[in-house]
Design a protein around this motif. Structure first.
Motif, short mmCIF file in Angstrom:
data_model
loop_
_atom_site.label_atom_id
_atom_site.label_comp_id
_atom_site.label_asym_id
_atom_site.label_seq_id
_atom_site.Cartn_x
_atom_site.Cartn_y
_atom_site.Cartn_z
N ARG A 178 31.46 -31.34 115.81
CA ARG A 178 30.28 -30.66 115.27
C ARG A 178 30.40 -30.37 113.77
NH1 ARG A 178 30.60 -26.22 120.04
NH2 ARG A 178 32.78 -26.56 119.47
N CYS A 179 31.59 -30.63 113.21
CA CYS A 179 31.81 -30.35 111.79
C CYS A 179 31.08 -31.38 110.93
CB CYS A 179 33.31 -30.40 111.49
SG CYS A 179 33.70 -30.11 109.74
N PRO A 180 30.40 -30.94 109.88
CA PRO A 180 29.71 -31.89 108.99
C PRO A 180 30.66 -32.83 108.24
CG PRO A 180 29.63 -29.65 108.09
CD PRO A 180 30.15 -29.54 109.49
N HIS A 181 31.94 -32.48 108.20
CA HIS A 181 32.93 -33.33 107.51
C HIS A 181 33.81 -34.09 108.49
CE1 HIS A 181 32.00 -31.39 103.65
NE2 HIS A 181 32.06 -30.23 104.28
N ALA A 182 33.39 -34.21 109.74
CA ALA A 182 34.24 -34.81 110.78
C ALA A 182 34.71 -36.22 110.40
CB ALA A 182 33.50 -34.84 112.11
N GLN A 183 33.84 -37.02 109.79
CA GLN A 183 34.20 -38.39 109.46
C GLN A 183 35.24 -38.45 108.35
OE1 GLN A 183 33.16 -40.85 111.37
NE2 GLN A 183 34.45 -42.31 110.26
N ALA A 184 35.13 -37.54 107.39
CA ALA A 184 36.06 -37.53 106.26
C ALA A 184 37.27 -36.63 106.50
CB ALA A 184 35.33 -37.07 104.99
N CYS A 185 37.34 -36.01 107.67
CA CYS A 185 38.40 -35.04 107.98
C CYS A 185 39.78 -35.66 107.82
CB CYS A 185 38.21 -34.53 109.41
SG CYS A 185 39.56 -33.49 109.99
N HIS A 186 40.65 -34.99 107.06
CA HIS A 186 41.99 -35.52 106.82
C HIS A 186 42.84 -35.53 108.09
CE1 HIS A 186 41.39 -35.88 102.55
NE2 HIS A 186 41.06 -34.61 102.43
N VAL A 187 42.64 -34.54 108.96
CA VAL A 187 43.38 -34.52 110.23
C VAL A 187 42.99 -35.74 111.07
CG1 VAL A 187 43.75 -33.26 112.39
CG2 VAL A 187 43.62 -32.01 110.22
N ASN A 188 41.70 -36.00 111.18
CA ASN A 188 41.24 -37.15 111.96
C ASN A 188 41.73 -38.47 111.36
OD1 ASN A 188 39.89 -35.45 113.71
ND2 ASN A 188 37.91 -35.67 112.68
N GLN A 189 41.72 -38.55 110.03
CA GLN A 189 42.20 -39.77 109.38
C GLN A 189 43.68 -40.00 109.63
OE1 GLN A 189 41.08 -39.26 105.27
NE2 GLN A 189 38.99 -40.00 105.59
N ALA A 190 44.47 -38.91 109.60
CA ALA A 190 45.91 -39.03 109.86
C ALA A 190 46.15 -39.49 111.29
CB ALA A 190 46.60 -37.69 109.61
#
Length: 663
Positions: A178-190
């Protein structure tokens, strides 16, 4: 050519390492260790390797991992060691070996910048404070250019900085998809990078935390790798028991109350009495703190309440806390659709209530609970060890042929490494012990003073401080004092300052007065930077994981044998379990743990082939009690000094110019 042969050739003097790595020399022990690891990676199975200081265990496991062509997961003890592997050791070896494996590292979410939290911090009241405002501005500039968002890139940001919680997320406040930054999230990218990599570096805390909550990506990654390597494996059990149970703390509740007020006032002001709900929960937190009292420590909890707490008052306090959480959940359900933040807060309140429920019932077999008091009150529900979890939740999930490798400089006190193997559930594992290449007989000496007070005597710390002061004055600093308690550390540090600061040009450094990294840097640089030479007094984490090579450290003083306090709840529960099966807790638990800890502490002294020094253990039990022989046998085979005169002569010899050459 099979992997063990390829690895063996790599370590030969004319191999890739000899050509590409400056000052590389073939070490028999390092090659032996690397070949055994390669063989295990080829055939599968479990290998436990104790590699003494100076063997070069990092290269010994990294080279087989890089040359195997397998998908490999490496777990080490700390984030600092992670960074060293990922940023220095692995790239260096990839270049030397010509290997182009995809490498990633994965840390916990508190290590990565959260873009959403950064936005909120900029607008929130905390961001207005002068020091925090400056740091937030610096972080914001860095945020525009960083690729991975790892806060370790910011040298000016200390781990204890109040800015870090403002710009990182937790499992509790993360908005997820639900976060507006989910795609750019550094945790998700890692996490995406880790799932796509050939070699992934994590740390023990993340590994075990994810076994429990399965939200960081390690549990998803584990079934896909062929080999798992645990470096600094002696820490596995202590780290694992922290995460494989449950913890509930007043700190969690304080954080929840603050977030509740912020989110409630921002998104649903006037719809719910947020101030009253927060006050009710805060009141129950104060009641819990009052029951626990101000004295720091751990209290056993075998009956209806922790030791020293009225059962009726305990039940009443927990009931009030459950009621406050239930009221908050109901209020949040009314406004859950107003904002994603409200839904996150409702889920968070439910998790807190579920966690608190763990502490209403008597622990099941193999578990223990206790209460910790101090800066906050913490309730802990913990397994006695990680053996069952390793067998059922880690290794039973492995596909056929998977390899598990455990390595450290210190894993036991006997030839079977039974202390480590048993606590980690590794029965049947192959065991390899590779001795240190150092010549301890010529490089180091051991002195056990026989004229000191008994360790429990109130004058013991004074005697230790006086001995350390005498040695430090003779050496011009170069002295590390390791204590088994914070109280002794403070007492010895205070006495040394009175003794040395007044009469000698020596600076006394004491753990806790600045960061561990800064203390070690100041201590290491003192002999050559023109400043005052140093004596460092420390406890706890300084017994391992610090590297002070060369002449910076030549006298290591240990105040007492490092036996675990007998009233420690986890230790008592382990001892009770051994007694119930007819085993001796002293022989099976207390003595092996003390031997491993003593070995770790003593390992700070000699770090290179050219190092020389003296170890002093200020505990007469080492020579007067029968078990002392087993503890001495766990130490490297050093020269023995039998009198104060011999000790002073040995220190005097260290000050001669010739001691700058190999001993």
């Amino acid at each position: 050519m099979d992997l063990p042969d390829v690895v063996a050739r790599t370590f030969q003097s004319g191999g890739p390492l000899g050509i590409a790595v400056d000052a590389f020399s073939t070490r028999v022990g390092q090659t032996q260790m690397a070949v055994e690891i390669a063989r295990t990676m080829d055939t599968g199975g479990v290998l436990v390797v104790e590699a003494g200081t100076g063997v070069g265990k990092t290269f010994a496991y990294l080279i087989p991992a890089l040359l195997s062509g397998q998908r490999v997961l490496i777990s080490t003890a700390t984030k600092a060691l992670q960074d060293q592997l990922f940023k220095r050791d692995i790239p260096r070896l990839q270049k030397a070996l010509g290997v182009s494996a995809r490498v990633a590292q994965l840390k916990g979410r508190s290590s990565y910048l959260c873009l959403q939290r950064l936005e909120e911090a900029r607008l929130g009241p905390e961001g207005g404070a002068a020091g925090i405002s400056r740091q937030l501005a610096q972080i914001e500039v860095w945020a525009r250019s960083t690729r991975c968002g790892d806060l370790a890139e910011l040298d000016y940001l200390d781990e204890a900085s109040p800015s870090i919680p403002l710009v990182t997320s937790t499992r509790d406040n993360c908005l997820g998809a639900r976060c507006p930054h989910a795609q750019a999230c550094h945790v998700n990218q890692a996490r995406r990078a880790a799932l796509a990599a050939d070699l992934v570096v994590v740390n023990h805390h993340l590994f075990f935390a994810d076994l429990n909550i399965r939200e960081s990506g390690v549990a998803e990654l584990l079934p896909t790798v062929r080999s798992v390597i645990f470096d600094e494996a002696h820490q596995l059990s202590d780290v694992g028991v922290q995460f494989l149970g449950q913890q509930f703390s007043t700190g969690q509740l304080d954080s929840f109350v603050n977030e509740l007020l912020k989110v409630g006032r921002l998104h649903a002001r006037g719809l719910v009495p947020w101030d009253q709900l927060a006050a009710d929960l805060s009141h129950s937190v104060l009641a819990l703190r009052a029951l626990a009292g101000p004295q720091p420590g751990r209290r056993s909890w075998r009956g209806g309440a922790p030791e020293g707490v009225s059962p009726n008052e305990w039940v009443s306090t927990l009931t009030g806390m459950f009621g406050a959480l239930a009221s908050i959940q109901h209020a949040l359900s009314i406004v859950a659709e107003v904002s994603p933040d409200m839904g996150v807060m409702q889920e968070r309140a439910q998790r807190l209530e579920d966690c608190l429920a763990f502490f209403r019932d008597v622990p099941e077999a193999g578990y223990v609970r206790w209460m910790e008091t101090g800066h906050q009150v913490r309730l802990v529900y913990s397994p006695l060890d990680i053996a069952h979890a390793m067998q059922t939740r880690v290794m039973m999930q492995a596909q056929e042929g998977k390899s598990w490798i455990f390595t450290s400089a210190t894993l036991g006190h006997d030839a079977t490494l039974s202390w480590f193997v048993r606590s980690c559930g590794l029965s049947g594992a192959r065991v390899l012990q590779v001795p240190s290449p150092f010549n301890y007989k010529t490089q180091a000496a051991l002195y056990v003073p026989d004229d000191l007070p008994w360790p429990g005597d109130e004058n013991h710390s004074m005697a230790v401080a006086q001995l350390a002061a005498q040695g430090a004055a003779l050496l011009g600093g170069r002295t590390l004092v390791l204590t088994t308690s914070l109280r002794a550390m403070r007492n010895i540090g205070s006495i040394l300052r009175e003794t040395l600061d007044s009469g000698e040009r020596l600076q006394v450094l004491v753990q806790g007065e600045t960061s561990k990294r800064e203390l070690v840097e100041r201590f290491c640089s003192a002999p050559g930077n023109g400043g005052l030479p140093c004596v460092l007094v420390a406890s706890a984490s300084f017994w391992e994981g610090i590297d002070i090579p060369g002449e910076a450290l030549q006298l290591l003083v240990i105040d007492k044998l490092p036996f675990t306090p007998p009233d420690d709840p986890l230790h008592r529960a382990r001892a009770d379990e051994l007694e119930a099966t007819g085993k001796s807790p002293f022989k099976e638990l207390h003595l092996p743990q003390a031997a491993v800890a003593l070995k770790q502490g003593a390992g700070r002294l000699i770090r290179r082939e050219s190092d020389c020094g003296v170890l002093v253990v200020c505990d007469t039990r080492l020579v007067q009690m029968g078990y002392g022989k087993k503890l001495i046998a766990a130490l490297p085979d050093m020269q023995r000094l039998n009198s104060r005169a011999q000790w002073l002569d040995a220190l005097s010899a260290l000050t001669r110019p010739s001691t700058t050459d190999p001993c």
